[in-house]
Design an enzyme around this catalytic site. Structure first.
Site, PDB file in Angstrom:
ATOM      1  N   PHE A 144      -6.898 -12.826 -11.526  1.00 47.91           N
ATOM      2  CA  PHE A 144      -6.275 -11.637 -12.338  1.00 47.91           C
ATOM      3  C   PHE A 144      -5.246 -11.979 -13.219  1.00 47.91           C
ATOM      4  O   PHE A 144      -4.050 -11.323 -13.318  1.00 47.91           O
ATOM      5  CB  PHE A 144      -5.609 -10.697 -11.298  1.00 47.91           C
ATOM      6  CG  PHE A 144      -6.848 -10.039 -10.462  1.00 47.91           C
ATOM      7  CD1 PHE A 144      -7.581  -8.888 -10.968  1.00 47.91           C
ATOM      8  CD2 PHE A 144      -7.221 -10.838  -9.387  1.00 47.91           C
ATOM      9  CE1 PHE A 144      -8.786  -8.370 -10.294  1.00 47.91           C
ATOM     10  CE2 PHE A 144      -8.392 -10.137  -8.624  1.00 47.91           C
ATOM     11  CZ  PHE A 144      -9.044  -9.060  -8.984  1.00 47.91           C
ATOM     12  N   GLU A 187       8.235   7.606  -0.511  1.00 45.38           N
ATOM     13  CA  GLU A 187       9.146   7.896  -1.627  1.00 45.38           C
ATOM     14  C   GLU A 187       8.610   8.972  -2.366  1.00 45.38           C
ATOM     15  O   GLU A 187       7.479   9.239  -2.263  1.00 45.38           O
ATOM     16  CB  GLU A 187       9.331   6.522  -2.456  1.00 45.38           C
ATOM     17  CG  GLU A 187       8.282   6.170  -3.057  1.00 45.38           C
ATOM     18  CD  GLU A 187       8.447   4.982  -3.954  1.00 45.38           C
ATOM     19  OE1 GLU A 187       9.571   4.750  -4.242  1.00 45.38           O
ATOM     20  OE2 GLU A 187       7.452   4.090  -4.518  1.00 45.38           O
TER      21      GLU A 187
HETATM   22  P1  ADP Z   1       7.586   0.278  -4.082  1.00 46.25           P
HETATM   23  O1  ADP Z   1       8.732   1.390  -4.539  1.00 46.25           O
HETATM   24  O2  ADP Z   1       8.187  -0.979  -4.237  1.00 46.25           O
HETATM   25  O3  ADP Z   1       6.120   0.556  -4.855  1.00 46.25           O
HETATM   26  P2  ADP Z   1       6.692   1.568  -1.618  1.00 46.25           P
HETATM   27  O4  ADP Z   1       7.584   1.991  -0.614  1.00 46.25           O
HETATM   28  O5  ADP Z   1       6.264   2.671  -2.287  1.00 46.25           O
HETATM   29  O6  ADP Z   1       7.404   0.260  -2.534  1.00 46.25           O
HETATM   30  O7  ADP Z   1       5.820   0.915  -1.033  1.00 46.25           O
HETATM   31  C1  ADP Z   1       4.560   0.419  -1.602  1.00 46.25           C
HETATM   32  C2  ADP Z   1       3.352   0.030  -0.936  1.00 46.25           C
HETATM   33  O8  ADP Z   1       3.786  -0.897   0.205  1.00 46.25           O
HETATM   34  C3  ADP Z   1       2.637   1.238  -0.277  1.00 46.25           C
HETATM   35  O9  ADP Z   1       1.735   1.790  -0.936  1.00 46.25           O
HETATM   36  C4  ADP Z   1       1.932   0.670   1.142  1.00 46.25           C
HETATM   37  O10 ADP Z   1       0.849   0.027   0.810  1.00 46.25           O
HETATM   38  C5  ADP Z   1       3.067  -0.603   1.397  1.00 46.25           C
HETATM   39  N1  ADP Z   1       3.990   0.006   2.526  1.00 46.25           N
HETATM   40  C6  ADP Z   1       5.208   0.419   2.460  1.00 46.25           C
HETATM   41  N2  ADP Z   1       5.951   0.677   3.404  1.00 46.25           N
HETATM   42  C7  ADP Z   1       5.059   0.414   4.632  1.00 46.25           C
HETATM   43  C8  ADP Z   1       5.063   0.481   5.741  1.00 46.25           C
HETATM   44  N3  ADP Z   1       5.981   0.790   6.695  1.00 46.25           N
HETATM   45  N4  ADP Z   1       4.080   0.104   6.358  1.00 46.25           N
HETATM   46  C9  ADP Z   1       2.933  -0.307   5.809  1.00 46.25           C
HETATM   47  N5  ADP Z   1       2.852  -0.601   4.593  1.00 46.25           N
HETATM   48  C10 ADP Z   1       3.591   0.026   3.738  1.00 46.25           C
END
Ligand code: ADP
Length: 673
Positions: free
Chosen positions: A348, A288
Site C-alpha cells: 500500500f 472519542e
Molecule cells: P485515533 O484518535 O488516533 O484515531 P482512536 O482512539 O480513535 O485513536 O482509536 C483508533 C482505533 O484504535 C479504533 O478504531 C480501534 O480500532 C483501536 N482502539 C482504540 N482504543 C482501543 C481499545 N481500548 N481496545 C481496542 N482497540 C482500540
C-alpha cells in the site's frame, strides 16, 4: 441562510460541499494552494482565492490566510470539511471574531472533545460507557505497570492528544507496558508536543461502530443511527457501512441515547460523530468524539435520506432542527469504499501521477439500487505527493446489505483509472470476501484476512471462465469485423476456424466461440482431452473496440471487466484479478510455442525507488561495502520517510541520485558491483 460560503478545504469534500451549497442557492468560494491551481473544486466554485504554496502548513492550515480570503470575498460563512482546520477551535474563534460563521460546532465543544483524557472524563460524567481504565495522567513507567496490573492485561497505552493512531501501544505484559509507556510518551511529545499518556483496557477483536449526531443552537440533538467502520488498515478506515450488520435495535437505541447525552453535556450544535468500540457481546465503549463531518458521512445520508451538509448549514445559520428523533428512519443498507492512490501489491505504498484515464461507473438509481461517487478529481488531473491520497469515495445503497455489496463489486469492476497504481483491485477482492459478506468483522479483519498483504489472486473457477470467455469473444468480434470489410478479394470466402487457443497468463485453453456480434456469444471450454469438465459461458455485451470497460452479462449475471490493449494481446482485470491474455488460432499457437521467451531484465544489481518520492539523504558512497540490512537511502513520500536498506551484502559501485532529487517509481538510485 448564508449568501456566500467559503470552503476551507480541497478534494472530494470541497466538491461535495459546493454541490449542496449550489443546490441551496449559496454563492461559493474555493481556496487553493499552488498545487491545486487546476483542481476540480476550484473549477466548481463561483470564486477562488489562492492561499499559497503546496505544503498544507502554509496554505490549507494557515488560519490567517483563510480568514483573510473569507474577508476579502465577503463570505459570511466557512465550511471546514474534514481534516485541516475542521477541529481547530482557534480557527472557529478567529472567524467568530470577524463576524463570519464557522459551519461546525461551537469552539468550546471542539475543545472539550479534542483531548482524549478530558473527553473521557466528560463522557463518564454524562453516564456514557467508557473503556475500563485509568483516566489520570501517568508519570512513570512504574506507575504505568501498577495501573496496567489493576486494569488487567491486555491494555492499551494512548496519548491524550493523539490522533490518526499515533502514540498508541498494546501491551500484554508488565515488560511491554514499561516499554510501551516510554515509546508512546516520546511519540506523543514529538507528534503533538504533549506527552500525557493514559492506559485503558484493550478490547480484543473489537468492532468500530460510531453514531452520527446532529444538533442545533437551540439545545435540540438527535442521532442518525450508526456506521460500522471495522474494516481498517493500520487504524485507517477502508470500508464503511450503515447500518452495522452487528447492531440490533436495542443496542442502537442505547448507543444513540448515550451519544445524544454526551453531545448535550458539551452543548453540541452541529453534525458530529461519537465513536465506540464494541466487543463480541455487544458491550460498547466510548472512544472519542469527532467534532466535524466525517469522511464516511455518505452512508448515513443514503440510509436516512438526509443531506448532512445542508443540515450543518441550516443549524449554523440558526435554524431549529426540522426533524425529530422519531422522524429518523433507516432504510436499506449503504456501503462506502475509499479509493486511494496507493499500490496494494507493494504494501500500500502511496502512488502519484497524472490521471490518464478516469471513467467512473454508471451512477444514479436503477431498480432501487443507488450508486454514488464523491470525487474531487477529473481525467487529466494529478494526484500529488502533498495531500491525502484518497481519490474518491464510491458508495452504493440497496434495500438489502448483500445487494449493496454486489453493486459495489460491479461498480468497482467498471471503474477505470489509469496513470498510477490504486487500490480498486484490493477493494474488488474485498467485496467478494466471504467473511465481509457475512458481516463477521473486527478491526483486525484486514490483518487476519490478508496476513501476507495483498497479492492479486490467480484466476480460478467462474472468474477464470469469464476471463477466458471475454477474451475469446473480443477475438471473435475482431474476426467478424475483419470479415465485414468490403471489397475483399472474390472467390474463396474467407473462413475463420471457430476453435481458438486462449493464453491466460501462462496457461493455454482450447475454446470454441459461436454467435455474435449482435446476439449473445457462447464460448465452450474444457471437455475431452483437457482434464477439465466442459463449460459453456454465454455472454451478452455491446462492447466495441476502444472501450476500456467491457460491460454486459456473463451467464445472465451483470458483470464488468477492464480491457486494455497490451503488446500482442489484452490485459483484463475482473474482480481484482489481473491477467494478460492472448488469443491464437491453433496454427498460431503451435508457432508461438517455438518463439523464444524474452527474459525479464535482472534488476538485482540496482536499488530502485519503490515509490515516487524525494531523495532526502544517501547513507553510502561509491565503492563502499554494505551488509544486508544496512540503510542505503532515505526517500520521502506522502510526508513519510522511508529508509531503503540493503537486501544482501554487496558493494556500491555507482550512485545515480542525490539528495533533493524527485524520483519516479523504479528509478535507479544506485548500482551494486
Ligand atoms: P485515533 O484518535 O488516533 O484515531 P482512536 O482512539 O480513535 O485513536 O482509536 C483508533 C482505533 O484504535 C479504533 O478504531 C480501534 O480500532 C483501536 N482502539 C482504540 N482504543 C482501543 C481499545 N481500548 N481496545 C481496542 N482497540 C482500540
Amino acid at each position: 441562510m448564508f449568501a456566500k460560503l467559503l470552503i476551507a478545504n480541497r478534494g472530494e469534500i470541497a466538491c461535495r460541499i459546493i454541490r449542496t451549497a449550489k443546490r441551496l442557492g449559496i454563492h461559493t468560494v474555493a481556496v487553493y494552494s499552488e498545487a491545486d491551481r487546476d483542481a476540480l473544486h476550484v473549477e466548481m466554485a463561483d470564486e477562488a482565492v489562492a492561499i499559497g504554496p503546496a505544503a498544507a502548513a502554509h496554505s490549507y492550515l494557515d488560519i490567517a490566510k483563510i480568514v483573510a480570503a473569507a474577508k476579502s470575498t465577503g463570505a459570511d460563512a466557512v465550511h471546514p470539511g474534514y481534516g485541516f482546520l475542521s477541529e481547530n477551535a482557534a480557527f472557529a474563534r478567529a472567524l467568530e471574531k470577524e463576524g463570519i460563521t464557522f459551519v461546525g460546532p461551537n469552539p468550546r465543544a471542539i475543545e472539550a472533545m479534542g483531548d482524549k483524557i478530558e473527553s473521557k472524563k466528560l463522557a463518564a460524567k454524562a453516564k456514557v460507557s467508557t473503556v475500563p481504565g485509568h483516566l489520570g495522567v501517568i508519570d512513570t513507567a512504574k506507575d504505568a505497570v501498577k495501573i496496567a496490573e489493576e486494569i488487567g492485561f491486555p491494555v492499551m497505552i494512548k496519548a491524550s492528544a493523539g490522533g490518526g493512531g499515533k502514540g498508541m501501544r498494546i501491551a500484554y505484559s508488565a515488560k511491554e507496558v514499561a516499554e510501551g509507556f516510554t515509546s508512546s510518551k516520546s511519540e506523543a511529545k514529538s507528534s503533538f508536543g504533549d506527552d500525557r499518556v493514559f492506559i485503558e483496557k484493550y478490547i480484543e477483536e473489537p468492532r468500530h461502530i460510531e453514531i452520527q449526531v446532529l444538533g442545533d443552537k437551540h439545545g435540540n440533538i438527535i442521532h442518525l443511527g450508526e456506521r460500522e467502520c471495522s474494516i481498517q488498515r493500520r487504524n485507517q478506515k477502508v470500508i464503511e457501512e450503515a447500518p452495522s450488520p452487528f447492531i440490533d435495535a436495542k443496542t442502537r437505541a442505547a448507543m444513540g441515547a448515550q451519544a445524544v447525552a454526551l453531545s448535550k453535556a458539551v452543548g453540541y450544535d452541529s453534525a458530529g460523530t461519537v465513536e465506540f468500540i464494541v466487543d463480541k457481546k455487544r458491550n460498547f465503549y466510548f472512544l472519542e468524539m469527532n467534532t466535524r463531518l466525517q469522511v464516511e458521512h455518505p452512508v448515513t445520508e443514503l440510509v436516512t435520506g438526509l443531506d448532512l451538509v445542508e443540515q450543518m448549514l441550516k443549524v449554523a445559520a440558526g435554524d431549529k432542527l426540522a426533524i425529530k428523533q422519531k422522524d429518523v428512519t433507516l432504510k436499506g443498507s449503504a456501503v462506502e469504499a475509499r479509493v486511494y492512490a496507493e499500490d496494494p501489491t507493494r504494501n500500500f505504498l502511496p502512488s502519484t501521477g497524472r490521471l490518464v484515464r478516469y471513467q467512473p461507473p454508471k451512477l444514479g438509481t436503477e431498480k432501487g439500487v443507488t450508486t454514488r461517487l464523491d470525487s474531487g478529481v477529473e481525467e487529466g488531473g494529478e494526484i500529488s505527493v502533498y495531500y491525502d491520497p484518497m481519490i474518491a469515495k464510491l458508495v452504493t445503497h440497496a434495500s438489502k446489505r448483500l445487494q449493496a455489496i454486489e453493486q459495489m463489486g460491479r461498480a468497482l469492476d467498471a471503474f477505470a483509472i489509469d496513470g498510477f497504481r490504486h487500490n480498486i483491485p484490493f477493494l474488488a477482492v474485498l467485496m467478494r470476501n466471504e467473511r465481509w459478506r457475512d458481516g463477521r468483522l473486527s478491526t483486525k479483519f484486514i490483518a487476519e484476512e490478508f496476513p501476507e498483504g495483498f497479492q492479486p489472486s490467480a484466476p480460478k473457477g467462474e472468474v477464470r471462465d469469464a476471463l477466458i470467455a471475454v477474451a475469446a469473444s473480443i477475438d471473435h468480434l475482431s474476426n467478424q469485423r475483419r470479415r465485414a470489410i468490403t471489397q475483399q478479394m472474390h472467390g474463396e470466402p474467407v473462413r475463420f476456424a471457430v476453435t481458438r487457443i486462449v493464453q491466460l497468463g501462462e496457461e493455454l485453453n482450447r475454446v470454441t466461440v459461436e454467435g455474435g456480434p449482435d446476439g449473445p456469444m457462447v464460448v465452450t471450454m474444457g471437455g475431452k482431452g483437457t482434464g477439465e469438465r466442459q463449460r459453456r459461458v454465454t455472454l451478452e455485451s455491446s462492447w466495441w473496440f476502444g472501450a476500456s470497460v467491457w460491460e454486459g452479462t456473463v451467464d445472465g449475471k451483470p458483470a464488468a471487466m477492464q480491457v486494455r490493449p497490451i503488446l500482442n494481446g489484452t490485459s483484463l482485470i475482473f474482480q481484482g484479478v489481473e491477467v494478460p491474455v492472448r488469443v491464437f488460432t491453433e496454427a498460431e499457437a503451435e508457432l508461438e510455442a517455438l518463439m523464444p521467451v524474452k527474459e525479464k531484465p535482472d534488476t538485482s544489481k540496482f536499488l530502485l525507488c519503490p515509490m515516487p518520492g524525494l531523495v532526502v539523504s544517501l547513507a553510502v558512497c561509491e565503492g563502499q561495502a554494505v551488509a544486508a540490512g544496512d540503510p542505503l537511502c532515505v526517500v520521502e513520500a506522502m510526508k513519510m520517510e522511508n529508509v531503503l536498506k540493503a537486501e544482501r551484502d554487496a558493494k556500491v559501485s555507482k550512485i545515480l541520485a542525490k539528495p533533493g532529487d524527485s524520483l519516479n517509481v523504479d528509478a535507479v538510485i544506485l548500482e551494486f558491483a
